[in-house]
Design a protein around this motif. Structure first.
Motif, mmCIF file in Angstrom:
data_model
loop_
_atom_site.group_PDB
_atom_site.id
_atom_site.type_symbol
_atom_site.label_atom_id
_atom_site.label_comp_id
_atom_site.label_asym_id
_atom_site.label_seq_id
_atom_site.Cartn_x
_atom_site.Cartn_y
_atom_site.Cartn_z
ATOM 1 N N SER A 25 44.367 57.620 87.330
ATOM 2 C CA SER A 25 44.814 59.007 87.429
ATOM 3 C C SER A 25 45.721 59.136 88.648
ATOM 4 O O SER A 25 45.640 58.351 89.597
ATOM 5 N N PHE A 26 46.603 60.116 88.584
ATOM 6 C CA PHE A 26 47.492 60.429 89.693
ATOM 7 C C PHE A 26 48.147 61.767 89.413
ATOM 8 O O PHE A 26 47.948 62.360 88.350
ATOM 9 N N LYS A 27 48.905 62.254 90.368
ATOM 10 C CA LYS A 27 49.682 63.470 90.138
ATOM 11 C C LYS A 27 51.096 63.238 90.643
ATOM 12 O O LYS A 27 51.336 62.391 91.517
ATOM 13 N N VAL A 28 52.016 63.970 90.062
ATOM 14 C CA VAL A 28 53.372 64.037 90.584
ATOM 15 C C VAL A 28 53.660 65.508 90.850
ATOM 16 O O VAL A 28 53.108 66.391 90.179
ATOM 17 N N THR A 29 54.495 65.775 91.827
ATOM 18 C CA THR A 29 54.860 67.142 92.172
ATOM 19 C C THR A 29 56.353 67.320 91.930
ATOM 20 O O THR A 29 57.170 66.578 92.490
ATOM 21 N N VAL A 30 56.680 68.280 91.072
ATOM 22 C CA VAL A 30 58.076 68.567 90.740
ATOM 23 C C VAL A 30 58.334 70.036 91.073
ATOM 24 O O VAL A 30 57.658 70.925 90.539
ATOM 25 N N ASP A 31 59.283 70.273 91.957
ATOM 26 C CA ASP A 31 59.643 71.636 92.374
ATOM 27 C C ASP A 31 58.429 72.463 92.778
ATOM 28 O O ASP A 31 58.287 73.624 92.401
ATOM 29 N N GLY A 32 57.494 71.843 93.513
ATOM 30 C CA GLY A 32 56.320 72.540 94.021
ATOM 31 C C GLY A 32 55.162 72.663 93.039
ATOM 32 O O GLY A 32 54.125 73.220 93.382
#
Length: 120
Positions: free
Chosen positions: A78-85
Motif C-alpha cells: 500500500s502507498f499513497k500519492v498526492t496530486v494537487d493537495g
C-alpha cells in the motif's frame, strides 16, 4: 527434534518466499487507470522495495509524484500519492508478472492491473 527442524525449515522457507516477493516489486510497472468519470489515464510506477518499505514515483501525462507511506506485507502493498493537495491511497497485490491495484478516488474505488515494463 524432527518437529523442531521441520518447523525451522518451514519458517525459513516462508521468509525466503516473502523476501523474493519484496525483491520482485522493485522496478518499472505500467498500466492504465480508468477513472470514475470514465477517462483512461496511462501510468508508470517506479517502485523501490527496501525491506518492508516501498518508495518510488508514479508518472502520468500530468507529471511525476512521489510514492509516500509505502508498506509491503508479504505479497500485498500500500502507498499513497498526492496530486494537487489530494491524497490517493493505493492498495495492491503482487502476482508473478503483474500487480492488481485499487485506488481510492475520494470514496470511489477503481481496480486496475499493472505489468512489469520489460523494455530497456
Amino acid at each position: 527434534m524432527k518437529r523442531k527442524l521441520l518447523l525451522t525449515t518451514a519458517l525459513l522457507s516462508c521468509f525466503i518466499f516473502v523476501m523474493a516477493a519484496i525483491a520482485d516489486l522493485t522496478g518499472k510497472w505500467k498500466g492504465v487507470i480508468k477513472t470514475p468519470d470514465g477517462q483512461e489515464l496511462p501510468v508508470t510506477y517506479n517502485f523501490k522495495a527496501d525491506g518492508v518499505v516501498l518508495t518510488g514515483t508514479a508518472e502520468s501525462p500530468a507529471g511525476s509524484v512521489t510514492i509516500d507511506n509505502g508498506k509491503i506485507t508479504g505479497d500485498t502493498f500500500s502507498f499513497k500519492v498526492t496530486v494537487d493537495g489530494t491524497d490517493y491511497p493505493h492498495k495492491g497485490k503482487m502476482y508473478t508478472d503483474s500487480c492488481g491495484m485499487d485506488i481510492d478516488f475520494g470514496g470511489q474505488s477503481t481496480h486496475f492491473t499493472i505489468k512489469r515494463d520489460t523494455t530497456r
